[in-house]
Motif scaffolding. Structure first.
Motif, mmCIF file in Angstrom:
data_model
loop_
_atom_site.group_PDB
_atom_site.id
_atom_site.type_symbol
_atom_site.label_atom_id
_atom_site.label_comp_id
_atom_site.label_asym_id
_atom_site.label_seq_id
_atom_site.Cartn_x
_atom_site.Cartn_y
_atom_site.Cartn_z
ATOM 1 N N CYS A 154 -1.986 -2.429 7.244
ATOM 2 C CA CYS A 154 -1.783 -3.817 7.675
ATOM 3 C C CYS A 154 -1.079 -3.938 9.016
ATOM 4 C CB CYS A 154 -1.005 -4.592 6.613
ATOM 5 S SG CYS A 154 0.729 -4.068 6.426
ATOM 6 N N GLY A 155 -0.596 -2.816 9.579
ATOM 7 C CA GLY A 155 0.076 -2.862 10.875
ATOM 8 C C GLY A 155 1.517 -3.323 10.822
ATOM 9 N N HIS A 156 2.086 -3.413 9.616
ATOM 10 C CA HIS A 156 3.474 -3.841 9.497
ATOM 11 C C HIS A 156 4.413 -2.824 10.151
ATOM 12 C CE1 HIS A 156 7.110 -5.599 7.832
ATOM 13 N NE2 HIS A 156 7.435 -4.425 7.320
ATOM 14 N N HIS A 157 5.344 -3.312 10.980
ATOM 15 C CA HIS A 157 6.306 -2.446 11.660
ATOM 16 C C HIS A 157 7.558 -2.285 10.803
ATOM 17 C CE1 HIS A 157 3.610 -2.981 14.944
ATOM 18 N NE2 HIS A 157 4.408 -2.461 15.847
ATOM 19 N N MET A 158 7.744 -1.092 10.269
ATOM 20 C CA MET A 158 8.950 -0.815 9.493
ATOM 21 C C MET A 158 10.099 -0.449 10.431
ATOM 22 S SD MET A 158 7.233 1.421 6.413
ATOM 23 C CE MET A 158 5.640 0.940 5.742
ATOM 24 N N ARG A 159 11.290 -0.452 9.890
ATOM 25 C CA ARG A 159 12.459 -0.161 10.728
ATOM 26 C C ARG A 159 12.489 1.300 11.144
ATOM 27 N NH1 ARG A 159 16.279 -3.861 6.855
ATOM 28 N NH2 ARG A 159 15.634 -5.876 7.742
ATOM 29 N N VAL A 166 4.927 -10.073 22.724
ATOM 30 C CA VAL A 166 5.019 -9.382 21.445
ATOM 31 C C VAL A 166 4.149 -8.142 21.590
ATOM 32 C CG1 VAL A 166 4.580 -9.477 18.969
ATOM 33 C CG2 VAL A 166 5.406 -11.513 20.168
ATOM 34 N N VAL A 167 4.769 -6.974 21.541
ATOM 35 C CA VAL A 167 4.093 -5.726 21.892
ATOM 36 C C VAL A 167 4.118 -4.769 20.704
ATOM 37 C CG1 VAL A 167 4.040 -3.764 23.486
ATOM 38 C CG2 VAL A 167 4.741 -6.020 24.305
ATOM 39 N N HIS A 168 2.963 -4.171 20.406
ATOM 40 C CA HIS A 168 2.861 -3.178 19.346
ATOM 41 C C HIS A 168 3.716 -1.960 19.707
ATOM 42 C CE1 HIS A 168 1.099 -0.280 16.542
ATOM 43 N NE2 HIS A 168 0.529 -1.301 15.917
ATOM 44 N N ARG A 169 4.289 -1.354 18.698
ATOM 45 C CA ARG A 169 5.187 -0.212 18.917
ATOM 46 C C ARG A 169 4.494 0.924 19.675
ATOM 47 N NH1 ARG A 169 8.158 1.423 13.618
ATOM 48 N NH2 ARG A 169 9.228 -0.535 14.122
ATOM 49 N N HIS A 170 3.237 1.164 19.394
ATOM 50 C CA HIS A 170 2.522 2.261 20.041
ATOM 51 C C HIS A 170 2.267 1.998 21.521
ATOM 52 C CE1 HIS A 170 0.744 3.396 15.832
ATOM 53 N NE2 HIS A 170 2.037 3.657 15.949
ATOM 54 N N GLU A 171 2.369 0.736 21.940
ATOM 55 C CA GLU A 171 2.122 0.376 23.334
ATOM 56 C C GLU A 171 3.405 0.069 24.099
ATOM 57 O OE1 GLU A 171 -0.433 -2.964 23.010
ATOM 58 O OE2 GLU A 171 -2.072 -1.855 22.081
ATOM 59 N N MET A 172 4.546 0.243 23.451
ATOM 60 C CA MET A 172 5.800 -0.194 24.051
ATOM 61 C C MET A 172 6.167 0.612 25.285
ATOM 62 S SD MET A 172 8.080 -2.539 23.699
ATOM 63 C CE MET A 172 7.980 -3.081 21.994
ATOM 64 N N GLN A 196 0.841 -1.194 0.000
ATOM 65 C CA GLN A 196 0.000 0.000 0.000
ATOM 66 C C GLN A 196 0.880 1.249 0.000
ATOM 67 O OE1 GLN A 196 -3.420 0.007 -0.040
ATOM 68 N NE2 GLN A 196 -3.378 2.231 -0.220
ATOM 69 N N MET A 197 0.491 2.259 -0.767
ATOM 70 C CA MET A 197 1.217 3.519 -0.790
ATOM 71 C C MET A 197 0.792 4.367 0.409
ATOM 72 S SD MET A 197 3.215 3.178 -3.305
ATOM 73 C CE MET A 197 3.912 4.830 -3.295
ATOM 74 N N LEU A 198 1.783 4.874 1.140
ATOM 75 C CA LEU A 198 1.534 5.611 2.378
ATOM 76 C C LEU A 198 2.133 7.002 2.280
ATOM 77 C CD1 LEU A 198 2.582 2.726 4.783
ATOM 78 C CD2 LEU A 198 0.247 3.332 4.141
ATOM 79 N N PHE A 199 1.366 8.005 2.648
ATOM 80 C CA PHE A 199 1.864 9.376 2.650
ATOM 81 C C PHE A 199 2.857 9.529 3.787
ATOM 82 C CE2 PHE A 199 1.163 14.073 3.426
ATOM 83 C CZ PHE A 199 1.845 14.475 2.276
ATOM 84 N N HIS A 200 3.973 10.192 3.525
ATOM 85 C CA HIS A 200 5.077 10.209 4.477
ATOM 86 C C HIS A 200 4.689 10.830 5.815
ATOM 87 C CE1 HIS A 200 6.495 14.531 4.231
ATOM 88 N NE2 HIS A 200 5.597 14.481 3.263
ATOM 89 N N ARG A 201 3.826 11.839 5.816
ATOM 90 C CA ARG A 201 3.428 12.466 7.076
ATOM 91 C C ARG A 201 2.553 11.533 7.904
ATOM 92 N NH1 ARG A 201 2.029 18.715 5.193
ATOM 93 N NH2 ARG A 201 4.184 19.276 4.605
ATOM 94 N N ASP A 202 1.677 10.791 7.241
ATOM 95 C CA ASP A 202 0.857 9.813 7.961
ATOM 96 C C ASP A 202 1.725 8.714 8.555
ATOM 97 O OD1 ASP A 202 -1.395 11.221 7.239
ATOM 98 O OD2 ASP A 202 -1.794 10.002 5.460
ATOM 99 N N LEU A 203 2.758 8.321 7.810
ATOM 100 C CA LEU A 203 3.656 7.273 8.286
ATOM 101 C C LEU A 203 4.467 7.755 9.481
ATOM 102 C CD1 LEU A 203 4.370 4.366 7.574
ATOM 103 C CD2 LEU A 203 6.214 5.227 6.135
ATOM 104 N N GLU A 204 4.894 9.007 9.461
ATOM 105 C CA GLU A 204 5.633 9.564 10.591
ATOM 106 C C GLU A 204 4.765 9.643 11.838
ATOM 107 O OE1 GLU A 204 7.132 13.304 9.291
ATOM 108 O OE2 GLU A 204 8.596 12.431 7.899
ATOM 109 N N LYS A 205 3.502 10.039 11.662
ATOM 110 C CA LYS A 205 2.599 10.109 12.808
ATOM 111 C C LYS A 205 2.362 8.726 13.404
ATOM 112 C CE LYS A 205 0.012 14.222 11.340
ATOM 113 N NZ LYS A 205 -1.320 14.736 10.895
ATOM 114 N N ALA A 206 2.382 7.708 12.567
ATOM 115 C CA ALA A 206 2.166 6.333 13.026
ATOM 116 C C ALA A 206 3.460 5.673 13.464
ATOM 117 C CB ALA A 206 1.519 5.510 11.921
ATOM 118 N N HIS A 207 4.562 6.446 13.528
ATOM 119 C CA HIS A 207 5.875 5.925 13.938
ATOM 120 C C HIS A 207 6.304 4.755 13.058
ATOM 121 C CE1 HIS A 207 5.528 8.574 17.366
ATOM 122 N NE2 HIS A 207 4.441 7.972 17.751
#
Length: 317
Positions: free
Chosen positions: A50-55, A261-267, A33-44
């Motif tokens: 899909c909830g995939h955790h990028m580096r 296994v913990v989601h990044r937003h809950e770490m 999926q194509m993601l806008f860079h600002r939305d991706l930054e807000k989502a860390h």
């Protein structure tokens, strides 16, 4: 061709058409999926579809983990540029300079201190963007520095590996960092302080074979690749088809190699509650207590009672 066609159209084009940066949209490597860079930054850097955790970069990860994003970087020993005078297609010195200029880091680990959930903590975060987060002398020095800083500050030590393993350009000196980092963990344990490992994608090679697997609590982000040798090497060695999801965080959790296994937003919240429990500052009814009960020793558990006469019978035998 006259001056109207040669001069006017280019000027009009400069006024109307603006250069568009190439990195405004990024493609998720998991769902495409194509993601806008600002939305991706807000989502860390977590895919919003899909909830995939990028580096994530080391500085971004530290800001996400510490309270209010506030932390203090620790001074680390100077980096040895080329202890073995190594050269392959490119000199090791030149590789180091390129990595330092691209990332703004001196080596693959940052050590910082601050608070997590109000608890003092020292974190050693790997930067995969620096030569694949490979472990050399400087990384060993950083882990040792982090451990001793944690002991000095009476703080928990948190390791956040993201590494492809040992750094081949430093040869045996790189492999020697495995026992060095193990000794660093032992110093923290001897001081009675918590040691937590938060594994990220990837945690492999000599890093996974040393300090990364020694945590009192082993946590991972979803989907992280964790293991020693690569899947292709294992498959060709044992000549068998590997299970689905092999060497992924969820597979290791299902087989008892991870505690959570913990989601990044809950770490941050999760780490804060774990530190509170380990440092005896959290109430027993905390919702995470049940999950940790299988991991942490229960100090209130008493030894089983011995039936009357059993001790005397044992002595007669």
């Amino acid at each position: 061709m006259n001056w109207l066609t040669n001069f006017v159209p280019p000027k009009l084009r400069q006024l109307v058409v603006r250069d568009t940066p190439e990195n405004l949209w990024l493609q998720c490597p998991n769902c495409s999926q194509m993601l806008f860079h600002r939305d991706l930054e807000k989502a860390h850097k977590v895919c919003t579809h899909c909830g995939h955790h990028m580096r994530l970069g080391a500085k971004e990860r530290l800001a996400l983990m510490f309270d209010d994003g506030a932390y203090t970087l620790a001074d680390l020993p100077p980096v040895q540029s080329d202890p073995l005078r190594f050269r392959d297609q490119k000199r090791y010195v030149d590789r180091m300079k390129d990595a330092q200029s691209k990332t703004g880091l001196q080596d693959a680990v940052l050590v910082a201190e601050g608070t997590i959930g109000g608890m003092p903590a020292v974190a050693a975060a790997f930067a995969f963007e620096f030569m694949g987060g490979s472990m050399g002398i400087a990384v060993g020095d950083a882990i040792l520095r982090a451990a001793r800083l944690a002991v000095e500050k009476r703080a928990a030590l948190i390791a956040i590996p993201a590494s492809g393993g040992a750094r081949m350009q430093e040869g045996i000196l790189s492999l020697m960092q495995m026992p060095r980092t193990t000794v660093a963990v032992a110093e923290v344990r001897e001081a009675g302080l918590p040691y937590i490992v938060v594994m990220t994608d990837p945690t492999t090679g000599g890093v996974s074979a040393s300090f990364a697997m020694l945590g009192d609590i082993a946590i991972s982000e979803p989907g992280a690749a964790i293991g020693f040798a690569g899947q292709r090497v294992i498959r060709e060695t044992i000549r068998e088809t590997l299970p689905e999801g092999f060497q992924r965080a969820e597979y290791l959790f299902a087989h008892g190699m991870l505690d959570m296994v913990v989601h990044r937003h809950e770490m941050r919240e999760t780490l804060g509650r774990i530190l509170g429990m380990l440092m005896h500052r959290v109430e027993a009814e905390d919702p995470i207590a049940d999950e940790l009960s299988t991991v942490l020793p229960d100090e209130d558990v008493q030894a089983p009672s011995i039936p009357a006469g059993a001790d005397a019978a044992a002595k007669q035998e």
